[in-house]
Design a protein around this motif. Sequence first.
Motif, PDB file in Angstrom:
ATOM      1  N   PHE A   1      -7.032  -5.088  -7.712  1.00 29.31           N
ATOM      2  CA  PHE A   1      -6.713  -6.086  -8.749  1.00 29.31           C
ATOM      3  C   PHE A   1      -6.273  -5.530  -9.917  1.00 29.31           C
ATOM      4  CE2 PHE A   1     -10.453  -8.048  -6.346  1.00 29.31           C
ATOM      5  CZ  PHE A   1      -9.723  -9.296  -5.807  1.00 29.31           C
ATOM      6  N   THR A   2      -5.051  -5.963 -10.286  1.00 29.04           N
ATOM      7  CA  THR A   2      -4.515  -5.439 -11.806  1.00 29.04           C
ATOM      8  C   THR A   2      -4.886  -6.348 -12.898  1.00 29.04           C
ATOM      9  OG1 THR A   2      -2.470  -6.891 -11.248  1.00 29.04           O
ATOM     10  CG2 THR A   2      -2.390  -4.485 -10.590  1.00 29.04           C
ATOM     11  N   ALA A   3      -5.477  -7.552 -12.577  1.00 26.56           N
ATOM     12  CA  ALA A   3      -6.048  -8.597 -13.903  1.00 26.56           C
ATOM     13  C   ALA A   3      -7.101  -9.304 -13.087  1.00 26.56           C
ATOM     14  CB  ALA A   3      -4.808  -9.617 -14.373  1.00 26.56           C
ATOM     15  N   LEU A   4      -8.208  -9.675 -14.007  1.00 21.81           N
ATOM     16  CA  LEU A   4      -9.381 -10.376 -13.428  1.00 21.81           C
ATOM     17  C   LEU A   4      -9.948 -10.916 -14.505  1.00 21.81           C
ATOM     18  CD1 LEU A   4     -11.086 -10.498 -10.638  1.00 21.81           C
ATOM     19  CD2 LEU A   4     -12.596  -9.047 -11.567  1.00 21.81           C
ATOM     20  N   THR A   5     -10.365 -12.118 -14.381  1.00 20.72           N
ATOM     21  CA  THR A   5     -11.227 -12.888 -15.377  1.00 20.72           C
ATOM     22  C   THR A   5     -12.232 -13.897 -14.674  1.00 20.72           C
ATOM     23  OG1 THR A   5      -9.223 -13.124 -16.726  1.00 20.72           O
ATOM     24  CG2 THR A   5     -11.000 -15.038 -17.046  1.00 20.72           C
ATOM     25  N   ILE A   6     -13.415 -13.967 -14.842  1.00 23.32           N
ATOM     26  CA  ILE A   6     -14.346 -14.476 -14.167  1.00 23.32           C
ATOM     27  C   ILE A   6     -14.362 -16.065 -14.872  1.00 23.32           C
ATOM     28  CG2 ILE A   6     -17.039 -14.686 -13.796  1.00 23.32           C
ATOM     29  CD1 ILE A   6     -15.440 -11.840 -13.172  1.00 23.32           C
ATOM     30  N   ALA A   7     -14.124 -16.703 -14.103  1.00 27.00           N
ATOM     31  CA  ALA A   7     -13.864 -18.305 -14.460  1.00 27.00           C
ATOM     32  C   ALA A   7     -15.141 -19.180 -14.043  1.00 27.00           C
ATOM     33  CB  ALA A   7     -12.815 -18.979 -13.454  1.00 27.00           C
ATOM     34  N   GLY A   8     -15.092 -20.461 -14.283  1.00 24.01           N
ATOM     35  CA  GLY A   8     -16.356 -21.139 -14.249  1.00 24.01           C
ATOM     36  C   GLY A   8     -17.211 -21.339 -15.103  1.00 24.01           C
ATOM     37  N   THR A   9     -18.581 -21.648 -14.512  1.00 23.35           N
ATOM     38  CA  THR A   9     -19.673 -21.458 -15.504  1.00 23.35           C
ATOM     39  C   THR A   9     -20.708 -20.533 -14.827  1.00 23.35           C
ATOM     40  OG1 THR A   9     -20.801 -23.240 -14.421  1.00 23.35           O
ATOM     41  CG2 THR A   9     -19.519 -23.690 -16.364  1.00 23.35           C
ATOM     42  N   ASN A  10     -21.405 -19.700 -15.694  1.00 23.50           N
ATOM     43  CA  ASN A  10     -22.410 -18.952 -15.245  1.00 23.50           C
ATOM     44  C   ASN A  10     -22.010 -17.836 -14.100  1.00 23.50           C
ATOM     45  OD1 ASN A  10     -24.375 -20.241 -16.614  1.00 23.50           O
ATOM     46  ND2 ASN A  10     -24.578 -21.635 -15.175  1.00 23.50           N
ATOM     47  N   GLY A  11     -20.737 -17.207 -14.017  1.00 26.74           N
ATOM     48  CA  GLY A  11     -20.434 -16.472 -13.177  1.00 26.74           C
ATOM     49  C   GLY A  11     -20.667 -15.052 -13.780  1.00 26.74           C
ATOM     50  N   ALA A  12     -20.862 -13.981 -12.829  1.00 27.93           N
ATOM     51  CA  ALA A  12     -21.045 -12.639 -13.273  1.00 27.93           C
ATOM     52  C   ALA A  12     -20.855 -11.834 -11.956  1.00 27.93           C
ATOM     53  CB  ALA A  12     -22.645 -12.473 -13.567  1.00 27.93           C
ATOM     54  N   VAL A  13     -20.133 -10.533 -12.624  1.00 27.64           N
ATOM     55  CA  VAL A  13     -19.895  -9.537 -11.327  1.00 27.64           C
ATOM     56  C   VAL A  13     -20.026  -8.157 -11.908  1.00 27.64           C
ATOM     57  CG1 VAL A  13     -18.080 -11.248 -10.217  1.00 27.64           C
ATOM     58  CG2 VAL A  13     -17.260  -9.608 -12.087  1.00 27.64           C
ATOM     59  N   ILE A  14     -20.087  -7.192 -11.084  1.00 23.47           N
ATOM     60  CA  ILE A  14     -19.598  -5.621 -11.274  1.00 23.47           C
ATOM     61  C   ILE A  14     -18.507  -5.378 -10.850  1.00 23.47           C
ATOM     62  CG2 ILE A  14     -20.549  -3.262 -11.052  1.00 23.47           C
ATOM     63  CD1 ILE A  14     -23.314  -4.482 -10.971  1.00 23.47           C
ATOM     64  N   CYS A  15     -17.521  -4.793 -11.600  1.00 24.94           N
ATOM     65  CA  CYS A  15     -16.345  -4.288 -11.258  1.00 24.94           C
ATOM     66  C   CYS A  15     -16.197  -2.862 -11.098  1.00 24.94           C
ATOM     67  CB  CYS A  15     -15.141  -4.852 -12.114  1.00 24.94           C
ATOM     68  SG  CYS A  15     -15.056  -6.476 -12.420  1.00 24.94           S
ATOM     69  N   TYR A  16     -15.526  -2.415  -9.859  1.00 25.97           N
ATOM     70  CA  TYR A  16     -15.595  -1.025  -9.816  1.00 25.97           C
ATOM     71  C   TYR A  16     -14.012  -0.646  -9.868  1.00 25.97           C
ATOM     72  CZ  TYR A  16     -20.235  -1.680  -7.883  1.00 25.97           C
ATOM     73  OH  TYR A  16     -21.338  -1.936  -7.866  1.00 25.97           O
ATOM     74  N   PHE A  17     -13.692   0.465 -10.863  1.00 29.02           N
ATOM     75  CA  PHE A  17     -12.417   0.947 -10.715  1.00 29.02           C
ATOM     76  C   PHE A  17     -11.985   2.026  -9.876  1.00 29.02           C
ATOM     77  CE2 PHE A  17     -13.642   0.028 -15.489  1.00 29.02           C
ATOM     78  CZ  PHE A  17     -13.215  -1.432 -15.285  1.00 29.02           C
ATOM     79  N   GLY A  18     -10.820   2.161  -9.717  1.00 32.16           N
ATOM     80  CA  GLY A  18     -10.084   3.037  -8.679  1.00 32.16           C
ATOM     81  C   GLY A  18      -8.555   3.484  -9.397  1.00 32.16           C
ATOM     82  N   ASP A  19      -7.988   4.602  -8.875  1.00 31.03           N
ATOM     83  CA  ASP A  19      -6.644   4.628  -9.180  1.00 31.03           C
ATOM     84  C   ASP A  19      -5.542   3.888  -8.737  1.00 31.03           C
ATOM     85  OD1 ASP A  19      -7.541   8.285  -9.283  1.00 31.03           O
ATOM     86  OD2 ASP A  19      -7.246   7.134 -10.810  1.00 31.03           O
TER      87      ASP A  19
END
Length: 94
Positions: free
Chosen positions: A76-94
Amino acid sequence: MAYPGTIESGVFGQLGGTYAATSVSSGAVTIPAGKVIVAVTSLDNATQLTATAESGFPDPPDGEIIPSGVTIYSRFTALTIAGTNGAVICYFGD
């Protein structure tokens, strides 16, 4: 057996990550320069994503509900959490 290669390490989160939620920064994820998001783990049953993936990589449909505990792999080059009450952990890479 461990492998010291940077490609393999980056896939599993050794290059960092972040928490993102609709209640924090409107759900927008800041990706460090030169990195992409290689994995996203949902922490809430109401999580929805608006994402842009590199060409040839999976991109979930906007508004698709991602159940808690599910991990999506992509570049992913762009990411937004949408909706209500959403939550995530994102992991970065090269």
